[in-house]
Design an enzyme around this catalytic site. Structure first.
Site, PDB file in Angstrom:
ATOM      1  CG  ASN A  84      -1.674   1.304   1.377  1.00  0.00           C
ATOM      2  OD1 ASN A  84      -1.773   2.067   0.336  1.00  0.00           O
ATOM      3  ND2 ASN A  84      -2.140   1.642   2.593  1.00  0.00           N
ATOM      4  CG  HIS A 126      -5.806   2.132   5.023  1.00  0.00           C
ATOM      5  ND1 HIS A 126      -5.317   3.102   6.020  1.00  0.00           N
ATOM      6  CD2 HIS A 126      -4.859   1.210   4.939  1.00  0.00           C
ATOM      7  CE1 HIS A 126      -4.208   2.718   6.364  1.00  0.00           C
ATOM      8  NE2 HIS A 126      -3.659   1.566   5.730  1.00  0.00           N
ATOM      9  CD  GLU A 151      -3.004   5.555   6.651  1.00  0.00           C
ATOM     10  OE1 GLU A 151      -3.119   5.770   5.222  1.00  0.00           O
ATOM     11  OE2 GLU A 151      -1.959   5.158   7.315  1.00  0.00           O
ATOM     12  CD  GLU A 165      -3.804  -2.373   7.092  1.00  0.00           C
ATOM     13  OE1 GLU A 165      -2.462  -2.599   6.519  1.00  0.00           O
ATOM     14  OE2 GLU A 165      -4.224  -1.233   7.063  1.00  0.00           O
ATOM     15  N   GLY A 181       2.489   2.214  10.751  1.00  0.00           N
ATOM     16  CA  GLY A 181       3.327   3.170  10.608  1.00  0.00           C
ATOM     17  C   GLY A 181       4.008   3.635  12.028  1.00  0.00           C
ATOM     18  CB  SER A 217       5.204  -1.602  12.060  1.00  0.00           C
ATOM     19  OG  SER A 217       4.674  -0.414  12.252  1.00  0.00           O
TER      20      SER A 217
HETATM   21  C1  PEP Z   1      -0.897   0.151   6.128  1.00  0.00           C
HETATM   22  O1  PEP Z   1      -1.145   1.493   6.182  1.00  0.00           O
HETATM   23  O2  PEP Z   1      -1.637  -0.523   5.407  1.00  0.00           O
HETATM   24  C2  PEP Z   1       0.361  -0.299   6.707  1.00  0.00           C
HETATM   25  C3  PEP Z   1       0.318  -1.536   6.995  1.00  0.00           C
HETATM   26  O3  PEP Z   1       1.274   0.589   6.859  1.00  0.00           O
HETATM   27  P1  PEP Z   1       2.656   0.288   7.641  1.00  0.00           P
HETATM   28  O4  PEP Z   1       3.229  -1.110   7.117  1.00  0.00           O
HETATM   29  O5  PEP Z   1       3.613   1.364   7.411  1.00  0.00           O
HETATM   30  O6  PEP Z   1       2.440   0.153   8.974  1.00  0.00           O
END
Ligand code: PEP
Length: 252
Positions: free
Chosen positions: A9, A96, A98, A168, A174, A214
């Site tokens: 992503n 997502h 966000e 997630e 992040g 992460s």
């Molecule tokens: C994401 O936003 O889908 C995600 C998993 O981000 P990160 O791997 O940077 O934590």
């Protein structure tokens, strides 16, 4: 049986030339390997059509990071599922955290997006996950169950079978803070049980549930070794071809 999948992503990162370069690098590295999982990159809308031209779609899937909740018409600035599909993309990330957090995406909106994605032949990668307070007060099972029920349980079994789930935890996205493999397994097994109660064991066993938050080459192997973790949705580590491939290669 369900597929193992690693999906990147890219979020709102890379200009078009940078994105094309990154896609080219991933494509080149993949050409040299026989990955033991499906590999997908979800890129900004502006990149889709051109990335589609330069990747080997037999080895690398292409997806968008969102689509509109309306079919077409006077929605200035929006990109419909049909537009995404017309670029050659086959996947779309929906829900997502966000988007839920910054753009007010509710389960009602997401149901419309999922419907339009499926109607246009796109595979939704549907994200769910709790915030830190919900993890700490123990309500995360209820939160995740509600997100799955409200966002997806209007689908019939055949439609649901086309959806990829991505768990997630928002506190891990992040932040550099990863859920432990045991934490991921616990909630992934719970999500699969929730799916089984609604659609039966066969559908549940065939549903790919990805972990995101992460995930990096150093922790992917331990996470993916868990029986109910079927791969990852990768943010930051997908912005560098070698680290992304390090995660892909966690499936041996
Ligand atoms: C994401 O936003 O889908 C995600 C998993 O981000 P990160 O791997 O940077 O934590």
């Amino acid at each position: 049986m369900r597929k193992n999948i690693v999906a990147g992503n890219w979020k709102m990162n890379t200009t078009l030339p940078e994105g094309l370069e990154l896609a080219k690098q991933v494509n080149t590295l993949l050409a040299e390997e026989c990955p033991k999982c499906d590999v997908v990159i979800c890129v900004p809308f502006t990149h889709l059509a051109m990335v589609n031209e330069i990747i080997d779609k037999n080895k690398l899937g292409l997806g968008a990071e969102n689509c509109a909740d309306h079919k077409s018409g006077a929605y200035t600035g929006e990109i419909s599922a049909a537009m995404v599909a017309s670029t050659g993309a086959g996947y779309v990330i929906l829900g997502h955290s966000e988007r839920r957090q910054y753009y007010g995406e509710t389960s009602e909106i997401l149901r419309d997006k999922v419907r339009l994605a499926l109607d246009n032949g796109l595979t939704p990668i549907f994200c769910i996950g709790e915030v830190l307070a919900e993890r700490e007060n123990g309500s995360y099972f209820d939160v995740v169950k509600k997100q799955v029920e409200e966002g997806l349980f209007n689908l019939d079994a055949a439609e649901f079978g086309k959806v990829i789930l991505a768990y997630e935890p928002v506190w891990a996205i992040g932040t550099g803070k990863t859920a432990t493999a045991d934490q991921a397994q616990e909630i992934h097994a719970f999500i699969r049980k929730t799916v089984e109660e609604k659609y039966g064991k066969e559908v549940a066993d065939n549903t790919s549930i990805l972990y995101g938050g992460s995930c990096k080459p150093s922790n992917a192997k331990e996470l993916f070794a868990k029986p109910d973790v079927d791969g990852g949705l990768i943010g930051g580590a997908a912005l560098e071809a070698e680290s992304f491939m390090g995660i892909v290669n966690a499936f041996e």
